[in-house]
Design a protein around this motif. Structure first.
Motif, mmCIF file in Angstrom:
data_model
loop_
_atom_site.group_PDB
_atom_site.id
_atom_site.type_symbol
_atom_site.label_atom_id
_atom_site.label_comp_id
_atom_site.label_asym_id
_atom_site.label_seq_id
_atom_site.Cartn_x
_atom_site.Cartn_y
_atom_site.Cartn_z
ATOM 1 N N GLY A 1 3.819 15.791 3.023
ATOM 2 C CA GLY A 1 5.151 16.246 2.658
ATOM 3 C C GLY A 1 6.252 15.297 3.082
ATOM 4 N N GLU A 2 5.946 14.411 4.035
ATOM 5 C CA GLU A 2 6.922 13.416 4.465
ATOM 6 C C GLU A 2 6.930 12.213 3.531
ATOM 7 O OE1 GLU A 2 6.539 14.534 9.223
ATOM 8 O OE2 GLU A 2 5.463 12.811 8.398
ATOM 9 N N MET A 3 5.812 11.993 2.851
ATOM 10 C CA MET A 3 5.714 10.880 1.917
ATOM 11 C C MET A 3 6.019 11.284 0.482
ATOM 12 S SD MET A 3 2.316 8.817 3.168
ATOM 13 C CE MET A 3 1.256 10.265 3.011
ATOM 14 N N LEU A 4 5.560 12.493 0.116
ATOM 15 C CA LEU A 4 5.552 12.885 -1.288
ATOM 16 C C LEU A 4 6.385 14.128 -1.561
ATOM 17 C CD1 LEU A 4 1.712 12.460 -1.770
ATOM 18 C CD2 LEU A 4 3.468 10.954 -2.707
ATOM 19 N N ILE B 1 11.204 16.662 -0.417
ATOM 20 C CA ILE B 1 11.682 15.634 -1.341
ATOM 21 C C ILE B 1 10.898 14.334 -1.171
ATOM 22 C CG2 ILE B 1 14.020 16.571 -1.395
ATOM 23 C CD1 ILE B 1 14.863 14.315 0.501
ATOM 24 N N GLY B 2 10.115 14.227 -0.112
ATOM 25 C CA GLY B 2 9.347 13.015 0.133
ATOM 26 C C GLY B 2 10.208 11.879 0.662
ATOM 27 N N LEU B 3 9.575 10.730 0.860
ATOM 28 C CA LEU B 3 10.266 9.560 1.406
ATOM 29 C C LEU B 3 11.192 8.965 0.351
ATOM 30 C CD1 LEU B 3 10.464 7.653 3.853
ATOM 31 C CD2 LEU B 3 8.619 6.292 2.833
ATOM 32 N N ARG C 1 1.064 -4.211 7.029
ATOM 33 C CA ARG C 1 0.350 -3.693 5.851
ATOM 34 C C ARG C 1 1.182 -2.639 5.131
ATOM 35 N NH1 ARG C 1 -5.442 -0.502 5.906
ATOM 36 N NH2 ARG C 1 -6.151 -1.059 3.789
ATOM 37 N N ALA C 2 1.869 -1.781 5.891
ATOM 38 C CA ALA C 2 2.733 -0.761 5.286
ATOM 39 C C ALA C 2 3.912 -1.416 4.576
ATOM 40 C CB ALA C 2 3.221 0.210 6.345
ATOM 41 N N ILE C 3 4.478 -2.461 5.180
ATOM 42 C CA ILE C 3 5.586 -3.190 4.559
ATOM 43 C C ILE C 3 5.134 -3.815 3.249
ATOM 44 C CG2 ILE C 3 7.029 -5.256 4.778
ATOM 45 C CD1 ILE C 3 8.170 -2.969 6.309
ATOM 46 N N GLN C 4 3.915 -4.363 3.239
ATOM 47 C CA GLN C 4 3.393 -4.984 2.018
ATOM 48 C C GLN C 4 3.246 -3.954 0.911
ATOM 49 O OE1 GLN C 4 2.782 -8.435 1.703
ATOM 50 N NE2 GLN C 4 2.857 -7.751 -0.431
ATOM 51 N N VAL C 5 2.803 -2.754 1.271
ATOM 52 C CA VAL C 5 2.673 -1.681 0.280
ATOM 53 C C VAL C 5 4.031 -1.389 -0.351
ATOM 54 C CG1 VAL C 5 2.281 0.803 0.003
ATOM 55 C CG2 VAL C 5 0.639 -0.581 1.278
ATOM 56 N N LEU C 6 5.055 -1.242 0.480
ATOM 57 C CA LEU C 6 6.386 -0.929 -0.028
ATOM 58 C C LEU C 6 6.947 -2.075 -0.867
ATOM 59 C CD1 LEU C 6 8.005 0.801 3.095
ATOM 60 C CD2 LEU C 6 6.914 1.872 1.117
ATOM 61 N N SER C 7 6.689 -3.291 -0.444
ATOM 62 C CA SER C 7 7.207 -4.453 -1.168
ATOM 63 C C SER C 7 6.592 -4.571 -2.555
ATOM 64 C CB SER C 7 6.929 -5.736 -0.370
ATOM 65 O OG SER C 7 7.554 -5.694 0.897
ATOM 66 N N ASP C 8 5.358 -4.107 -2.696
ATOM 67 C CA ASP C 8 4.653 -4.217 -3.978
ATOM 68 C C ASP C 8 4.956 -3.060 -4.925
ATOM 69 O OD1 ASP C 8 3.519 -6.527 -3.066
ATOM 70 O OD2 ASP C 8 1.616 -5.604 -2.470
ATOM 71 N N LEU C 9 5.636 -2.033 -4.433
ATOM 72 C CA LEU C 9 5.888 -0.862 -5.274
ATOM 73 C C LEU C 9 7.000 -1.141 -6.292
ATOM 74 C CD1 LEU C 9 5.851 2.120 -2.732
ATOM 75 C CD2 LEU C 9 4.090 1.552 -4.418
ATOM 76 N N PRO C 10 6.883 -0.546 -7.487
ATOM 77 C CA PRO C 10 7.993 -0.638 -8.444
ATOM 78 C C PRO C 10 9.177 0.162 -7.927
ATOM 79 C CG PRO C 10 6.334 0.908 -9.223
ATOM 80 C CD PRO C 10 5.743 0.224 -8.018
ATOM 81 N N ARG D 1 12.929 8.287 -5.043
ATOM 82 C CA ARG D 1 11.673 8.433 -4.309
ATOM 83 C C ARG D 1 10.960 7.092 -4.153
ATOM 84 N NH1 ARG D 1 8.583 12.602 -8.018
ATOM 85 N NH2 ARG D 1 9.291 11.007 -9.513
ATOM 86 N N VAL D 2 10.376 6.875 -2.993
ATOM 87 C CA VAL D 2 9.570 5.679 -2.773
ATOM 88 C C VAL D 2 8.302 5.757 -3.611
ATOM 89 C CG1 VAL D 2 8.188 4.417 -1.078
ATOM 90 C CG2 VAL D 2 10.479 5.229 -0.468
ATOM 91 N N PHE D 3 7.652 6.910 -3.562
ATOM 92 C CA PHE D 3 6.442 7.134 -4.356
ATOM 93 C C PHE D 3 6.813 8.068 -5.513
ATOM 94 C CE2 PHE D 3 4.975 6.382 0.035
ATOM 95 C CZ PHE D 3 4.212 5.235 -0.172
ATOM 96 N N GLY D 4 6.813 7.527 -6.698
ATOM 97 C CA GLY D 4 7.290 8.290 -7.861
ATOM 98 C C GLY D 4 6.300 9.275 -8.407
ATOM 99 N N THR D 5 5.771 10.127 -7.534
ATOM 100 C CA THR D 5 4.832 11.162 -7.940
ATOM 101 C C THR D 5 4.969 12.328 -6.974
ATOM 102 O OG1 THR D 5 2.483 11.618 -8.424
ATOM 103 C CG2 THR D 5 2.961 10.196 -6.534
ATOM 104 N N THR D 6 4.146 13.339 -7.138
ATOM 105 C CA THR D 6 4.178 14.509 -6.266
ATOM 106 C C THR D 6 2.833 14.672 -5.562
ATOM 107 O OG1 THR D 6 3.389 16.014 -7.994
ATOM 108 C CG2 THR D 6 5.782 15.647 -7.840
ATOM 109 N N TYR D 7 2.822 15.489 -4.524
ATOM 110 C CA TYR D 7 1.561 15.753 -3.829
ATOM 111 C C TYR D 7 0.568 16.421 -4.775
ATOM 112 C CZ TYR D 7 -1.955 17.705 -0.751
ATOM 113 O OH TYR D 7 -3.148 18.030 -0.177
ATOM 114 N N GLU D 8 1.085 17.303 -5.628
ATOM 115 C CA GLU D 8 0.210 17.981 -6.582
ATOM 116 C C GLU D 8 -0.454 16.971 -7.503
ATOM 117 O OE1 GLU D 8 2.866 20.623 -4.701
ATOM 118 O OE2 GLU D 8 3.337 18.839 -5.871
#
Length: 308
Positions: A166-169, A184-186, A216-225, A232-239
């Motif tokens: 719930g903190e991410m998504l 609301i997620g990150l 490694r976490a920074i690299q993930v964020l840097s590679d995201l659209p 939202r950082v992650f453009g999806t939902t937990y569901e």
């Protein structure tokens, strides 16, 4: 009355357990985050024989009878008996509501809180599931082939940060054909790539925290659209991620792994890297060391290296 020890129990005699739980649901529950699960427990208790008791009638024997009956009652939905932990949750909720009624609403109980005077069902053993052998590689390979491109970066980010889903998504609750946003997620506005931090203004325990980010976490964020129209950082939902995660585990041949186990994995890795209890708690957001201990399972072989 002359001695000043008499108390008026009219309110406890005229208030049923159901009345009390419904009042708690309408007045107190809207402020809580884990509302859906509590509402389900309230329905179960209200439908039981216990729901018709007045508060003045509540005795330890009444709660014990409810406990024993629930433990032997087969669910119509699953065809299974409820776990002892499930019944513990139900009695614990009733106990909290009774305490609230006495302290905040001025409803006295003749014998105090009867839930505190019975033996509770055995507490469930905490999960100690961790990624073993080549499971992480197999899982990430399976995530690469997922229909949603968000799955792999989310799994890596969860392992690296120990954040809750719930903190991410973004997370939604569905009940009575209504949708309610739970989290609301990150958000991108809460991420600072230069300082290597992610700020979480709203968390499960109600306290904001700032999570340090590994390379490694920074690299993930840097590679995201980065969609300027989507905060939202992650453009999806937990569901949307949950079923994709289950299918990825199946493709990878990984059994008995839940998404929340990635948080267990992260906390354990923090300790294996040499971080201390308070440092790990600052990252994961656990309020007490006892709570943190439940999520921390260290590999003996890694501890042995620290002894050299």
């Amino acid at each position: 009355m002359d001695k000043g020890v008499w108390r008026n129990y009219n309110r406890s005699e005229s208030t049923s357990v159901t009345d009390l739980l419904i009042r708690y649901q309408s007045e107190i529950l809207p402020e809580k985050k884990s509302r859906q699960s509590v509402e389900s427990v309230i329905k179960i208790v209200c439908r039981s024989e216990l729901g018709g008791y007045s508060l003045a009638q509540l005795l330890p024997e009444s709660i014990a009878k409810y406990r024993d009956k629930r433990l032997s009652m087969v669910s119509e939905k699953t065809g299974k008996l409820p776990s002892p932990q499930t019944v513990r949750h139900e009695i614990s909720l009733l106990s909290r509501v009774l305490n609230h009624a006495m302290k905040e609403w001025g409803i006295p109980l003749p014998l105090g809180n009867p839930c505190l005077q019975i033996k509770m069902p055995a507490q469930a053993q905490s999960r100690d599931r961790r990624l073993v052998d080549d499971e992480e590689k197999s899982l990430l390979d399976a995530c690469t082939n997922a229909q949603t491109p968000w799955l792999k970066p989310i799994v890596i980010f969860a392992i690296e940060t120990g954040m809750r889903s719930g903190e991410m998504l973004e997370t939604w609750r569905y009940s009575n054909k209504e949708q309610t946003k739970v989290s609301i997620g990150l958000q991108w506005t809460d991420v600072d790539l230069n300082k290597r931090t992610a700020h979480l203004p709203k968390t499960k325990n109600g306290e904001a925290r700032t999570v340090p980010l590994s390379s490694r976490a920074i690299q993930v964020l840097s590679d995201l659209p980065h969609n300027p129209n989507d905060p939202r950082v992650f453009g999806t939902t937990y569901e949307g991620i949950h079923q994709a995660f289950v299918r990825a585990c199946k493709r990878a041949g990984i059994e008995d792994l839940r998404f929340h186990d990635l948080r267990h994995e992260a906390a354990s890795r923090f300790f294996e890297k040499g971080l201390r209890e308070m440092q790990v708690a600052a990252i994961t957001g656990h309020k007490t060391l006892q709570m943190l201990k439940r999520y921390t399972h260290l590999r003996a072989e890694d501890l042995a290296k620290l002894l050299d």
